[in-house]
Design a protein around this motif. Sequence first.
Motif, PDB file in Angstrom:
ATOM      1  N   ALA A 156      11.462   0.125  -6.032  1.00 22.78           N
ATOM      2  CA  ALA A 156      12.527  -0.128  -5.059  1.00 22.78           C
ATOM      3  C   ALA A 156      11.975  -0.746  -3.779  1.00 22.78           C
ATOM      4  CB  ALA A 156      13.269   1.172  -4.740  1.00 22.78           C
ATOM      5  N   ALA A 157      10.797  -0.310  -3.349  1.00 17.76           N
ATOM      6  CA  ALA A 157      10.194  -0.881  -2.148  1.00 17.76           C
ATOM      7  C   ALA A 157       9.874  -2.358  -2.350  1.00 17.76           C
ATOM      8  CB  ALA A 157       8.923  -0.113  -1.786  1.00 17.76           C
ATOM      9  N   ALA A 158       9.440  -2.710  -3.540  1.00 19.64           N
ATOM     10  CA  ALA A 158       9.175  -4.115  -3.842  1.00 19.64           C
ATOM     11  C   ALA A 158      10.475  -4.910  -3.882  1.00 19.64           C
ATOM     12  CB  ALA A 158       8.440  -4.234  -5.174  1.00 19.64           C
ATOM     13  N   GLU A 159      11.478  -4.360  -4.510  1.00 19.31           N
ATOM     14  CA  GLU A 159      12.762  -5.062  -4.630  1.00 19.31           C
ATOM     15  C   GLU A 159      13.398  -5.281  -3.260  1.00 19.31           C
ATOM     16  OE1 GLU A 159      16.984  -4.755  -7.113  1.00 19.31           O
ATOM     17  OE2 GLU A 159      15.359  -3.344  -7.510  1.00 19.31           O
ATOM     18  N   ALA A 160      13.171  -4.361  -2.330  1.00 23.01           N
ATOM     19  CA  ALA A 160      13.754  -4.478  -0.994  1.00 23.01           C
ATOM     20  C   ALA A 160      13.264  -5.717  -0.253  1.00 23.01           C
ATOM     21  CB  ALA A 160      13.450  -3.226  -0.177  1.00 23.01           C
ATOM     22  N   VAL A 161      12.110  -6.246  -0.649  1.00 20.66           N
ATOM     23  CA  VAL A 161      11.600  -7.473  -0.027  1.00 20.66           C
ATOM     24  C   VAL A 161      11.602  -8.626  -1.031  1.00 20.66           C
ATOM     25  CG1 VAL A 161      10.236  -6.270   1.723  1.00 20.66           C
ATOM     26  CG2 VAL A 161       9.198  -6.793  -0.507  1.00 20.66           C
ATOM     27  N   ASP A 162      12.462  -8.505  -2.036  1.00 17.98           N
ATOM     28  CA  ASP A 162      12.643  -9.559  -3.029  1.00 17.98           C
ATOM     29  C   ASP A 162      11.370  -9.815  -3.836  1.00 17.98           C
ATOM     30  OD1 ASP A 162      14.288 -11.365  -4.371  1.00 17.98           O
ATOM     31  OD2 ASP A 162      13.611 -13.057  -3.160  1.00 17.98           O
ATOM     32  N   ARG A 163      10.694  -8.732  -4.184  1.00 12.02           N
ATOM     33  CA  ARG A 163       9.507  -8.814  -5.020  1.00 12.02           C
ATOM     34  C   ARG A 163       9.650  -7.848  -6.200  1.00 12.02           C
ATOM     35  NH1 ARG A 163       9.076 -12.620  -2.291  1.00 12.02           N
ATOM     36  NH2 ARG A 163       7.199 -13.471  -1.250  1.00 12.02           N
ATOM     37  N   LEU A 164       8.718  -7.954  -7.126  1.00 15.80           N
ATOM     38  CA  LEU A 164       8.718  -7.112  -8.317  1.00 15.80           C
ATOM     39  C   LEU A 164       7.396  -6.368  -8.414  1.00 15.80           C
ATOM     40  CD1 LEU A 164       9.923  -6.373 -11.216  1.00 15.80           C
ATOM     41  CD2 LEU A 164       8.533  -8.306 -12.044  1.00 15.80           C
ATOM     42  N   PHE A 165       7.470  -5.044  -8.580  1.00 13.05           N
ATOM     43  CA  PHE A 165       6.312  -4.285  -9.041  1.00 13.05           C
ATOM     44  C   PHE A 165       6.598  -3.955 -10.499  1.00 13.05           C
ATOM     45  CE2 PHE A 165       3.883  -0.269  -9.601  1.00 13.05           C
ATOM     46  CZ  PHE A 165       2.634  -0.869  -9.584  1.00 13.05           C
ATOM     47  N   PRO A 166       5.877  -4.554 -11.441  1.00 14.14           N
ATOM     48  CA  PRO A 166       6.347  -4.606 -12.822  1.00 14.14           C
ATOM     49  C   PRO A 166       6.023  -3.414 -13.705  1.00 14.14           C
ATOM     50  CG  PRO A 166       4.388  -5.950 -12.583  1.00 14.14           C
ATOM     51  CD  PRO A 166       4.724  -5.438 -11.206  1.00 14.14           C
ATOM     52  N   LEU A 167       5.221  -2.473 -13.233  1.00  8.68           N
ATOM     53  CA  LEU A 167       4.952  -1.307 -14.070  1.00  8.68           C
ATOM     54  C   LEU A 167       6.273  -0.605 -14.364  1.00  8.68           C
ATOM     55  CD1 LEU A 167       2.596   0.312 -15.343  1.00  8.68           C
ATOM     56  CD2 LEU A 167       2.622   1.741 -13.294  1.00  8.68           C
ATOM     57  N   ALA A 168       6.563  -0.346 -15.641  1.00 10.18           N
ATOM     58  CA  ALA A 168       7.863   0.220 -16.018  1.00 10.18           C
ATOM     59  C   ALA A 168       7.669   1.230 -17.138  1.00 10.18           C
ATOM     60  CB  ALA A 168       8.817  -0.890 -16.465  1.00 10.18           C
ATOM     61  N   LEU A 169       8.113   2.470 -16.892  1.00 12.89           N
ATOM     62  CA  LEU A 169       7.997   3.567 -17.847  1.00 12.89           C
ATOM     63  C   LEU A 169       9.316   4.318 -17.919  1.00 12.89           C
ATOM     64  CD1 LEU A 169       4.742   5.170 -16.351  1.00 12.89           C
ATOM     65  CD2 LEU A 169       4.808   3.449 -18.162  1.00 12.89           C
ATOM     66  N   ALA A 170       9.539   4.994 -19.021  1.00 13.42           N
ATOM     67  CA  ALA A 170      10.756   5.796 -19.145  1.00 13.42           C
ATOM     68  C   ALA A 170      10.788   6.912 -18.112  1.00 13.42           C
ATOM     69  CB  ALA A 170      10.855   6.371 -20.555  1.00 13.42           C
ATOM     70  N   SER A 171       9.606   7.404 -17.696  1.00 12.63           N
ATOM     71  CA  SER A 171       9.530   8.530 -16.756  1.00 12.63           C
ATOM     72  C   SER A 171       9.386   8.073 -15.314  1.00 12.63           C
ATOM     73  CB  SER A 171       8.331   9.423 -17.111  1.00 12.63           C
ATOM     74  OG  SER A 171       7.119   8.689 -17.059  1.00 12.63           O
ATOM     75  N   ILE A 210       0.857  -1.175   0.000  1.00 14.77           N
ATOM     76  CA  ILE A 210       0.000   0.000   0.000  1.00 14.77           C
ATOM     77  C   ILE A 210       0.898   1.231   0.000  1.00 14.77           C
ATOM     78  CG2 ILE A 210      -1.751   1.298   1.266  1.00 14.77           C
ATOM     79  CD1 ILE A 210      -2.782  -1.364   2.349  1.00 14.77           C
ATOM     80  N   VAL A 211       0.743   2.051  -1.025  1.00  8.54           N
ATOM     81  CA  VAL A 211       1.590   3.233  -1.178  1.00  8.54           C
ATOM     82  C   VAL A 211       0.707   4.442  -1.428  1.00  8.54           C
ATOM     83  CG1 VAL A 211       3.398   1.778  -2.174  1.00  8.54           C
ATOM     84  CG2 VAL A 211       1.920   3.083  -3.690  1.00  8.54           C
ATOM     85  N   GLU A 212       1.217   5.613  -1.066  1.00  7.72           N
ATOM     86  CA  GLU A 212       0.459   6.835  -1.282  1.00  7.72           C
ATOM     87  C   GLU A 212       0.671   7.365  -2.697  1.00  7.72           C
ATOM     88  OE1 GLU A 212       0.003   8.396   3.288  1.00  7.72           O
ATOM     89  OE2 GLU A 212       1.507   9.382   2.009  1.00  7.72           O
ATOM     90  N   ALA A 213      -0.201   8.270  -3.087  1.00 11.56           N
ATOM     91  CA  ALA A 213      -0.259   8.711  -4.478  1.00 11.56           C
ATOM     92  C   ALA A 213       0.992   9.430  -4.946  1.00 11.56           C
ATOM     93  CB  ALA A 213      -1.471   9.625  -4.670  1.00 11.56           C
ATOM     94  N   GLY A 214       1.713  10.087  -4.045  1.00 10.28           N
ATOM     95  CA  GLY A 214       2.894  10.840  -4.440  1.00 10.28           C
ATOM     96  C   GLY A 214       4.175  10.040  -4.508  1.00 10.28           C
ATOM     97  N   VAL A 215       4.114   8.754  -4.172  1.00 12.80           N
ATOM     98  CA  VAL A 215       5.289   7.887  -4.312  1.00 12.80           C
ATOM     99  C   VAL A 215       5.621   7.749  -5.791  1.00 12.80           C
ATOM    100  CG1 VAL A 215       6.115   5.507  -4.003  1.00 12.80           C
ATOM    101  CG2 VAL A 215       4.810   6.626  -2.187  1.00 12.80           C
ATOM    102  N   THR A 216       6.866   7.943  -6.149  1.00 11.64           N
ATOM    103  CA  THR A 216       7.224   7.790  -7.555  1.00 11.64           C
ATOM    104  C   THR A 216       7.217   6.313  -7.925  1.00 11.64           C
ATOM    105  OG1 THR A 216       9.616   7.610  -7.221  1.00 11.64           O
ATOM    106  CG2 THR A 216       8.695   9.838  -7.468  1.00 11.64           C
ATOM    107  N   LEU A 217       7.066   6.058  -9.207  1.00  9.83           N
ATOM    108  CA  LEU A 217       7.080   4.676  -9.672  1.00  9.83           C
ATOM    109  C   LEU A 217       8.405   4.007  -9.331  1.00  9.83           C
ATOM    110  CD1 LEU A 217       5.978   2.268 -11.162  1.00  9.83           C
ATOM    111  CD2 LEU A 217       6.471   3.430 -13.328  1.00  9.83           C
ATOM    112  N   ALA A 218       9.511   4.731  -9.461  1.00  9.35           N
ATOM    113  CA  ALA A 218      10.818   4.164  -9.122  1.00  9.35           C
ATOM    114  C   ALA A 218      10.892   3.809  -7.644  1.00  9.35           C
ATOM    115  CB  ALA A 218      11.939   5.139  -9.498  1.00  9.35           C
ATOM    116  N   GLU A 219      10.312   4.643  -6.785  1.00  4.53           N
ATOM    117  CA  GLU A 219      10.309   4.345  -5.347  1.00  4.53           C
ATOM    118  C   GLU A 219       9.460   3.112  -5.040  1.00  4.53           C
ATOM    119  OE1 GLU A 219      10.908   8.934  -3.677  1.00  4.53           O
ATOM    120  OE2 GLU A 219       8.899   8.123  -4.021  1.00  4.53           O
ATOM    121  N   ALA A 220       8.354   2.964  -5.737  1.00  3.56           N
ATOM    122  CA  ALA A 220       7.516   1.783  -5.546  1.00  3.56           C
ATOM    123  C   ALA A 220       8.254   0.526  -6.005  1.00  3.56           C
ATOM    124  CB  ALA A 220       6.204   1.937  -6.309  1.00  3.56           C
TER     125      ALA A 220
END
Length: 470
Positions: free
Chosen positions: A123-138, A111-121
């Motif tokens: 990274a938060a997933a990777e920190a627990v050995d998971r993947l959040f797969p949405l990926a954009l150039a921005s 659960i993340v708040e709206a202002g969290v950047t996609l890169a931060e989300a």
Amino acid sequence: MNDASAFLDRLAQIVGAANVVVDPDLVAPYLEEPRGLFRGRAIAVVRPGSTAEVAAVVSACAAADVAIVPQGGNTGLVGGQIPDAGGGELLLSLKRLNRIREVDVDADAMIVEAGVTLAEAQAAAEAVDRLFPLALASEGTATIGGNLSSNAGGVAVIAYGNARDLTLGVEVVLADGRVANLLSKLRKDNTGYDLKDLFVGAEGTLGIVTAASLKLFARPRARATAFVGLADPGRALALLKMARARFGQQVTSFEIMPRIGMEFVLAYDANARDPLGDAHPWYALIEVSAQQEDGLDDALTALLGDALERELIADAALAATLEQREAFWRLRESMSDAQKPQGGSIKHDVSTPVGAVPAFIAEATAAVAAFMPTARVVAFGHLGDGNTHFNVSQPIGADTAAFLGQWSAMNEVVHAVVARYAGSISAEHGIGALKRDLLKRVKDPVALDLMRALKGALDPRGLLNPGKVL
């Protein structure tokens, strides 16, 4: 003026005086979108720091009859995050809502708040050995709230879906200031209408998303990435079919690019290199991912060898290091920015059924050539999900303003071909202000009536992002 001052004082009581921004120099970056197509004015920029503050600001705006334009990272490309030119709207920046509230490994959700950047989300997933797969150039700037509001796509839709597919629940502030807690980590919940989907893709016109519950996935242990030269999109489609037959859902990206786009990137980026020895009319960037650490490179090499024997491809390079993989992706992700030095670009974010992409590109390119023979088509994008960024760069030496003045006429040319293939005029960028009038002409009339009914029910006074989508 006294009423305006009292209104701003009320907002300052809610969020703090430092977070009610009226200085023109500080406000200016919020009022123009990345391509410069839309510029607006605002009463102020307000930066709440919590859902409760968002709700209080929305309530104050409702009481004062002031319209609100929500904004995340301001990376949107259709003007949905920009206020109008009248100066009577409030811009609500959600960037201070930047907490990772919870990461639940067992539920594969966070659960993340709206202002969290996609890169931060990510990274938060990777920190627990998971993947959040949405990926954009921005992804370093784009925020989760903006991603959900526009139902963002990106380069991994072929395997994981759009932002809507990655969302388990949302927290949203309604037009009257009430907070709808639709956050959930459940994969199965048959308790009536799935309300979260109303707000994902609504571009802030039905409610303001303040937090979201997002799906997590097992983090791949291995990736194999190839950069392929081939003759045409038809062969790329045949290669995609081979890859899907052999790897299934392990095909996590399949992008195509034309030679002209490569030339633009090589001219734009002094550090970019062509991975292949000879020039080719088209290129494919393929990535496969797996949980097994061994054998993936060999399997992708075998696929490319078979494709070479069948004369589907002319050449290929397999990334041997992380640096090479990043160099391959840099060529693809720089394609939009690399068009800027070439002058004006009329852009189309469209989709067709995957199998129709080669024919669509050929027919739309011919239609553009008939309309403007010296225009330069740069068609690239996500072949794996049917999304083509069919961009048209101005003729060499042309007057940029005059070329961009043909925007609507060029749209007519390209979108007529999209319609013949039962496609969409907006694949992943949304409608915003740019395509609002066009939507009326291409959307099913009954569907439009339903959209208007939802807008009327949830925002009867039209205070949430007015003039966008509908």
